[in-house]
Design a protein around this motif. Structure first.
Motif, mmCIF file in Angstrom:
data_model
loop_
_atom_site.group_PDB
_atom_site.id
_atom_site.type_symbol
_atom_site.label_atom_id
_atom_site.label_comp_id
_atom_site.label_asym_id
_atom_site.label_seq_id
_atom_site.Cartn_x
_atom_site.Cartn_y
_atom_site.Cartn_z
ATOM 1 N N GLN A 324 36.734 47.600 29.306
ATOM 2 C CA GLN A 324 37.089 46.223 28.942
ATOM 3 C C GLN A 324 38.601 45.960 28.942
ATOM 4 N N ASP A 325 39.397 46.945 28.507
ATOM 5 C CA ASP A 325 40.853 46.728 28.491
ATOM 6 C C ASP A 325 41.382 46.457 29.897
ATOM 7 N N ALA A 326 40.916 47.276 30.844
ATOM 8 C CA ALA A 326 41.351 47.101 32.230
ATOM 9 C C ALA A 326 40.860 45.757 32.770
ATOM 10 N N VAL A 327 39.614 45.379 32.400
ATOM 11 C CA VAL A 327 39.057 44.098 32.860
ATOM 12 C C VAL A 327 39.910 42.940 32.344
ATOM 13 N N PHE A 328 40.220 42.961 31.042
ATOM 14 C CA PHE A 328 40.997 41.856 30.474
ATOM 15 C C PHE A 328 42.403 41.808 31.089
ATOM 16 N N GLY A 329 42.968 42.989 31.355
ATOM 17 C CA GLY A 329 44.280 43.038 32.006
ATOM 18 C C GLY A 329 44.237 42.352 33.367
ATOM 19 N N LEU A 330 43.190 42.648 34.126
ATOM 20 C CA LEU A 330 43.045 42.041 35.459
ATOM 21 C C LEU A 330 42.856 40.521 35.338
ATOM 22 N N LEU A 331 41.967 40.117 34.431
ATOM 23 C CA LEU A 331 41.668 38.682 34.290
ATOM 24 C C LEU A 331 42.903 37.891 33.853
ATOM 25 N N GLU A 332 43.775 38.545 33.058
ATOM 26 C CA GLU A 332 44.985 37.849 32.585
ATOM 27 C C GLU A 332 46.046 37.764 33.672
ATOM 28 N N SER A 333 45.974 38.639 34.680
ATOM 29 C CA SER A 333 47.112 38.666 35.609
ATOM 30 C C SER A 333 46.821 38.099 37.005
ATOM 31 N N VAL A 334 45.566 37.724 37.297
ATOM 32 C CA VAL A 334 45.343 37.094 38.607
ATOM 33 C C VAL A 334 46.019 35.724 38.640
ATOM 34 N N GLN A 335 46.445 35.322 39.827
ATOM 35 C CA GLN A 335 47.137 34.029 39.950
ATOM 36 C C GLN A 335 46.445 33.081 40.936
ATOM 37 N N VAL A 336 45.840 33.622 41.989
ATOM 38 C CA VAL A 336 45.118 32.758 42.931
ATOM 39 C C VAL A 336 43.691 32.527 42.421
ATOM 40 N N PHE A 337 43.061 33.581 41.921
ATOM 41 C CA PHE A 337 41.748 33.444 41.294
ATOM 42 C C PHE A 337 41.898 32.656 39.999
ATOM 43 N N THR A 338 40.920 31.841 39.671
ATOM 44 C CA THR A 338 40.910 31.101 38.406
ATOM 45 C C THR A 338 39.888 31.732 37.473
ATOM 46 N N LEU A 339 40.303 31.959 36.227
ATOM 47 C CA LEU A 339 39.388 32.503 35.227
ATOM 48 C C LEU A 339 38.479 31.366 34.762
ATOM 49 N N ALA A 340 37.228 31.377 35.212
ATOM 50 C CA ALA A 340 36.312 30.283 34.873
ATOM 51 C C ALA A 340 34.879 30.709 35.142
ATOM 52 N N GLU A 341 33.939 30.061 34.419
ATOM 53 C CA GLU A 341 32.524 30.242 34.702
ATOM 54 C C GLU A 341 32.195 29.420 35.951
ATOM 55 N N SER A 342 30.939 29.488 36.374
ATOM 56 C CA SER A 342 30.441 28.810 37.573
ATOM 57 C C SER A 342 30.816 29.608 38.828
ATOM 58 N N LEU A 343 30.349 29.115 39.956
ATOM 59 C CA LEU A 343 30.514 29.816 41.228
ATOM 60 C C LEU A 343 30.182 28.841 42.354
ATOM 61 N N GLY A 344 30.446 29.267 43.572
ATOM 62 C CA GLY A 344 29.983 28.492 44.725
ATOM 63 C C GLY A 344 30.919 27.402 45.195
ATOM 64 N N GLY A 345 32.102 27.280 44.584
ATOM 65 C CA GLY A 345 33.051 26.268 45.031
ATOM 66 C C GLY A 345 34.001 26.835 46.072
ATOM 67 N N VAL A 346 34.809 25.957 46.660
ATOM 68 C CA VAL A 346 35.746 26.390 47.699
ATOM 69 C C VAL A 346 36.852 27.293 47.150
#
Ligand SMILES: *Cc1c(COP(=O)(O)O)cnc(C)c1O
Length: 402
Positions: A324-346
């Motif tokens: 989980q620590d590594a996961v949260f680190g990744l989720l906090e540092s992405v910049q092009v990806f958006t941290l959000a629920e849902s899927l299937g959008g452009v």
């Protein structure tokens, strides 16, 4: 020149599809410009009610809950894309699911895939269980176990394939055949692949359910749902319930989904290409312990994927060795990806199922399914794949953390 609509409903309300291919149907199905003053795009019929032609002489539409021309165009279009005879559009994917479950009665048992969308689990457990409709959870990859449960009596089998977020597959042909041997009906949530990559009705499934919020609309700007079937008796029940419960889609949302679906094929091709490239890249990373993508040779059901799907879609999941620590680190540092629920959008989205999309599922059930804290789900968009990989690379390498 009289131009017939590409796809239309005959006198019995059955969708008639000429022998046209998917991309043509996605653009023309359900709409004839000559019926709408030449309008090339389906107009938004923003009206609650329709004038009668005289006493006891209604036109084809009376009241927008019962039927609306914009919604009808969408329903016809989606039915033709799934190879179905009857289509229904709903306010949300959950409204579509709720309407389908309303067909059943107190005392009915429904065999439900044990690994499925969290909202579907919540619907069965928190809404329908205390009304006497019992969901029995089975791993539908196990045909023998499913057969044992069917033998105890069941009205339906509820399938999701691929599953969310683990990307497990159910053999749709085998499951539909088995279900029919016990006189039950097979229902499949086809949200993850859309009809472009998988058509369950052609494999024997009785009802297809969609959250059109995802790939079918594809632009993250509307919530919607759909139900498609080939069976007139089921269509009659669903149409009755759609009107009786008022779960239908509004004309504005129907228009947006119609606009989105026109580009479904080209979007799905791009989602598929980008996601497979990223899955292969992740598989080679030392920080990643597992990638769950049905297009990878390492997926335990890769052969089934090649048999029943014509592509793998844009959503998959992977695990990080660092938990989980590594996961949260990744989720906090992405910049092009958006941290959000849902899927299937452009646009590409990233999320943590345990604390986000699947937080309403019992932790013991999550653990049993393998949805653990080290798991990340991504919905790969149609951006340039090099930028997506560079974003994940920087975030995984810890370059942006301090
Ligand atoms: C999102 C989703 C739903 C629910 O649809 P809504 O439009 O959010 O109500 C159902 N099934 C699957 C697989 C989904 O991804």
């Amino acid at each position: 020149m009289l131009r017939l609509p590409a796809v239309y409903n005959d006198e019995e309300g059955i969708v008639q599809t000429p022998p046209m291919k998917f991309k043509t149907l996605a653009i023309h199905s359900g709409h004839n410009p000559l019926d709408h003053h030449g309008a090339v795009m389906t107009p938004i019929y923003q009206t609650s009610t329709f004038a009668f032609r005289g006493v006891n002489r209604p036109g084809p539409f009376e009241y927008s809950r019962s039927g609306n021309p914009t919604r009808k165009a969408l329903e016809t279009c989606l039915a033709s894309l799934e190879g179905g005879a009857f289509g229904f559009a709903f306010a949300t994917g959950m409204a579509a699911e709720t309407t389908v479950v309303m067909m059943f009665e107190a005392g009915n048992r429904i065999i439900v895939h044990s690994d499925l969308y969290g909202g579907t689990f919540r619907l069965f457990e928190k809404v329908f269980r205390n009304k006497g409709i019992e969901a029995v959870y089975v791993d539908l990859r196990d045909l023998a176990e499913t057969e044992r449960e069917l033998a105890r009596g069941a009205a339906a089998v509820w399938i999701e394939s691929p599953t969310n977020p683990l990307m497990n597959l159910v053999d749709l042909r085998a499951m539909a055949d088995l279900t029919h041997r016990f006189g039950a009906i097979a229902i499949c949530d086809n949200t993850f692949l859309s009809p472009y990559f998988q058509r369950p009705l052609e494999l024997g499934v009785d009802i297809v359910v969609h959250s059109t919020t995802k790939y079918i609309n594809g632009h993250s700007d509307v919530v919607g749902g759909a139900v498609i079937t080939n069976r007139a008796a089921l269509a009659e029940k669903i149409g009755f319930l759609q009107n009786a419960t008022g779960s239908c889609a509004g004309p504005q949302d129907s228009f947006l989904v119609l606009r989105g679906v026109k580009t479904l094929a080209i979007r799905m091709e791009e989602h598929n290409r980008n996601a497979l490239a990223i899955a292969r890249w992740l598989e080679a990373r030392p920080e990643v312990s597992e990638v769950r993508h049905p297009g990878l040779e390492s997926h335990p059901q890769h052969a089934l994927a090649l048999r029943q799907m014509s592509g793998f879609g844009g959503t998959f999941s992977f695990r990080l060795r660092g938990g989980q620590d590594a996961v949260f680190g990744l989720l906090e540092s992405v910049q092009v990806f958006t941290l959000a629920e849902s899927l299937g959008g452009v646009e590409s989205l990233i999320e943590h199922p345990v604390s986000m999309t699947h937080s309403s599922v019992d932790p013991a059930v999550l653990a049993q399914m393998g949805i653990t804290a080290d798991l990340i789900r991504v919905s790969i968009g149609i951006e340039d794949v090099e930028d997506l990989i560079a974003d994940l690379d920087a975030a995984l390498s810890g370059d942006r953390r301090n």
